[in-house]
Each structure stands twice: as structure tokens, then as C-alpha cells.
Motif scaffolding. Sequence first.
Motif, short mmCIF file in Angstrom:
data_model
loop_
_atom_site.label_atom_id
_atom_site.label_comp_id
_atom_site.label_asym_id
_atom_site.label_seq_id
_atom_site.Cartn_x
_atom_site.Cartn_y
_atom_site.Cartn_z
N GLY A 41 -27.55 22.17 62.34
CA GLY A 41 -27.48 21.23 63.45
C GLY A 41 -28.16 19.91 63.17
O GLY A 41 -28.40 19.13 64.09
N THR A 42 -28.47 19.65 61.91
CA THR A 42 -29.10 18.39 61.52
C THR A 42 -28.14 17.59 60.64
O THR A 42 -27.14 18.11 60.13
N ALA A 43 -28.46 16.33 60.48
CA ALA A 43 -27.74 15.44 59.57
C ALA A 43 -28.76 14.52 58.92
O ALA A 43 -29.89 14.38 59.43
N ASN A 44 -28.37 13.89 57.80
CA ASN A 44 -29.35 13.06 57.13
C ASN A 44 -28.77 11.76 56.62
O ASN A 44 -27.55 11.53 56.63
N ALA A 45 -29.69 10.89 56.18
CA ALA A 45 -29.35 9.65 55.50
C ALA A 45 -30.36 9.51 54.35
O ALA A 45 -31.50 9.96 54.47
N LEU A 46 -29.92 8.90 53.25
CA LEU A 46 -30.70 8.97 52.02
C LEU A 46 -30.95 7.60 51.40
O LEU A 46 -30.13 6.68 51.51
N VAL A 47 -32.10 7.50 50.72
CA VAL A 47 -32.46 6.31 49.93
C VAL A 47 -33.05 6.81 48.61
O VAL A 47 -33.98 7.62 48.61
N ALA A 48 -32.51 6.37 47.49
CA ALA A 48 -33.06 6.74 46.19
C ALA A 48 -34.37 5.99 45.94
O ALA A 48 -34.54 4.85 46.38
N LEU A 49 -35.28 6.63 45.22
CA LEU A 49 -36.57 6.03 44.90
C LEU A 49 -36.62 5.68 43.41
O LEU A 49 -36.39 6.55 42.55
N THR A 50 -36.93 4.45 43.11
CA THR A 50 -37.15 4.04 41.73
C THR A 50 -38.65 4.06 41.44
O THR A 50 -39.47 3.94 42.35
N VAL A 51 -39.01 4.22 40.17
CA VAL A 51 -40.40 4.15 39.73
C VAL A 51 -40.44 3.20 38.54
O VAL A 51 -39.76 3.43 37.55
N GLY A 52 -41.21 2.12 38.67
CA GLY A 52 -41.20 1.11 37.62
C GLY A 52 -39.84 0.48 37.46
O GLY A 52 -39.48 0.04 36.36
N GLY A 53 -39.07 0.45 38.54
CA GLY A 53 -37.75 -0.15 38.50
C GLY A 53 -36.66 0.75 37.94
O GLY A 53 -35.50 0.34 37.89
N GLU A 54 -37.01 1.98 37.55
CA GLU A 54 -36.04 2.88 36.95
C GLU A 54 -35.69 4.01 37.90
O GLU A 54 -36.54 4.51 38.63
N ARG A 55 -34.42 4.43 37.85
CA ARG A 55 -33.99 5.55 38.67
C ARG A 55 -34.62 6.83 38.17
O ARG A 55 -34.72 7.09 36.98
N ARG A 56 -35.06 7.64 39.11
CA ARG A 56 -35.63 8.96 38.83
C ARG A 56 -34.99 9.97 39.78
O ARG A 56 -34.36 9.58 40.76
N PRO A 57 -35.15 11.27 39.53
CA PRO A 57 -34.63 12.27 40.47
C PRO A 57 -35.53 12.41 41.69
O PRO A 57 -36.05 13.49 41.99
N HIS A 58 -35.73 11.29 42.39
CA HIS A 58 -36.55 11.25 43.61
C HIS A 58 -35.76 10.51 44.69
O HIS A 58 -35.07 9.53 44.39
N TYR A 59 -35.92 10.93 45.93
CA TYR A 59 -35.28 10.19 47.02
C TYR A 59 -35.99 10.46 48.33
O TYR A 59 -36.82 11.38 48.45
N LEU A 60 -35.67 9.64 49.31
CA LEU A 60 -36.13 9.82 50.69
C LEU A 60 -34.99 10.44 51.50
O LEU A 60 -33.84 9.99 51.41
N GLU A 61 -35.33 11.46 52.28
CA GLU A 61 -34.37 12.03 53.21
C GLU A 61 -34.82 11.71 54.63
O GLU A 61 -35.90 12.14 55.06
N LEU A 62 -34.00 10.95 55.34
CA LEU A 62 -34.22 10.73 56.76
C LEU A 62 -33.34 11.75 57.49
O LEU A 62 -32.11 11.79 57.27
N ILE A 63 -33.94 12.59 58.31
CA ILE A 63 -33.20 13.69 58.91
C ILE A 63 -33.42 13.72 60.43
O ILE A 63 -34.49 13.38 60.92
N GLY A 64 -32.38 14.08 61.14
CA GLY A 64 -32.45 14.16 62.59
C GLY A 64 -31.33 15.03 63.11
O GLY A 64 -30.56 15.62 62.33
N PRO A 65 -31.19 15.13 64.42
CA PRO A 65 -30.12 15.94 64.99
C PRO A 65 -28.75 15.38 64.59
O PRO A 65 -28.54 14.17 64.56
N ASP A 66 -27.85 16.27 64.25
CA ASP A 66 -26.47 15.88 63.97
C ASP A 66 -25.83 15.40 65.27
O ASP A 66 -25.75 16.17 66.23
N PRO A 67 -25.38 14.14 65.34
CA PRO A 67 -24.78 13.67 66.60
C PRO A 67 -23.51 14.42 66.98
O PRO A 67 -23.11 14.41 68.14
N ASP A 68 -22.90 15.12 66.01
CA ASP A 68 -21.66 15.87 66.28
C ASP A 68 -21.90 17.37 66.46
O ASP A 68 -20.94 18.14 66.50
N ARG A 69 -23.17 17.78 66.58
CA ARG A 69 -23.46 19.21 66.74
C ARG A 69 -22.93 19.71 68.08
O ARG A 69 -22.82 18.94 69.05
N GLU A 70 -22.63 20.98 68.14
CA GLU A 70 -22.12 21.57 69.37
C GLU A 70 -23.24 21.86 70.37
O GLU A 70 -23.06 21.73 71.58
#
Length: 216
Positions: A41-70
Motif C-alpha cells: 500500500g506504499t509507493a516511492n520516489a527515488l534520487v541517486a546519491l553520488t560520492v565525490g561526484g561519482e555514481r555509487r550503489p546508493h540512493y534516497l527512497e522517499l516513501i508514502g501511501p500509494d495514492p492508488d491504493r484500495e
Amino acid sequence: MSVPHLLDHIVIAGPDLAETVEWFRELTGVTPALGGSHPTGTANALVALTVGGERRPHYLELIGPDPDREDEELPKTFSINRLKRPTLITYAVHPEGIDQVAERSRAAGVDPGPVEDLSRTTADGELLQWRLTQARAPRNYGVPFLIDWGTTEQPGLTDLPTIELVSFERIEVRPEPLQKALAALDLGDGVAPVHEGHGSRFVLQLRTEDGREIEI
């Protein structure tokens, strides 16, 4: 300044996903990309995190109620049903062999919860699947959960908007109990460092494209 080398993603939860996305955009100038919906019943939005300007396997997850949940009731995931505003809740790490790490932690007296399957459906209908630990209540959000993406591409390395990660740490009035729990995971500097201070909270420092440093 410290970045845990096993960091997978940092969870920021809120009672309304669209409002949480707008809050982050106003704060940083970066608009998170919609990720998709979960069976919980949740949904998310994402932002990748760089370290020293380089892509890494890190990200931010913004999570909240799914607006389309039943179900109109707010989901309990990450205590969303109790939140009044966007809040940095917890984080995930991606060590090798999460089953073995979880078993080792239980043997040391700290149960990270069972390893379970989870999934989400992206905006274009693709099903993403992974495995993670889900601790039982009462949950200590200062302890990261473990995640294994398997054959799914780690989201931080996908085509997402990015922002620079400067540091990520935990503040505790009494750091010893949390440090003991983290020691049970035996992941060394793969987890966020814990420092003594006022209140119990995470401190996330980001740097915007125009050089501003933002603390969440």
C-alpha cells in the motif's frame, strides 16, 4: 564526514508522497523520480546519491501511501500512519550473503528479522524483486535492514536524478546500546557511525549542484 561503504539506500517517509517529493524539491532543487508501488500500500520516489561526484550503489527512497491504493487507511510501513511530515526513518545496507549475516546477528543476540521477498511495480509496469530483512516490532530503526537485489539492477545505478552525499551518521544520547546492536551485524564501517549527542536521530548531509550543503 562519513559514508557507510555498504550503504544501499536511506529511507525518508511521509504521510503524503506527492507532498514529500515537493518538500525535497524545494529543499534541494532536485525532483525525485517516481519509482512505483508496493503490495504493502506504499509507493516511492527515488534520487541517486553520488560520492565525490561519482555514481555509487546508493540512493534516497522517499516513501508514502500509494495514492492508488484500495485501502484508505494509511499504511503502517515505516510508521507512515503516525507521521505528520517527511522524516528520515532508517536505512538499508547490502552486504554479501544476507542470510549468513542475519544468522550471525541472531547468534549474537540481535534478531534482524526473517529474510523475505518484496517487490514493486514501476510506473511502466515492470516488476522489480528483491529480498530483505524485516525486523519485528518494536523495531529499532537505528539498526539498518539488510537487502539483496539478486538479478535486479540496484536503483542507485539506474537513470535517476542525482544529488551528492556528503555524510550520513546516527546521533544517540546513549550510543552504547545501538553500537552493541550494530556490532552483532559485524559489518564494521559498512554501517553508519554512531556518535553521542542530543536526541536520537540520523544526520544526512547533502550537497546541491550549486554548492549548498543541506542537512536532513
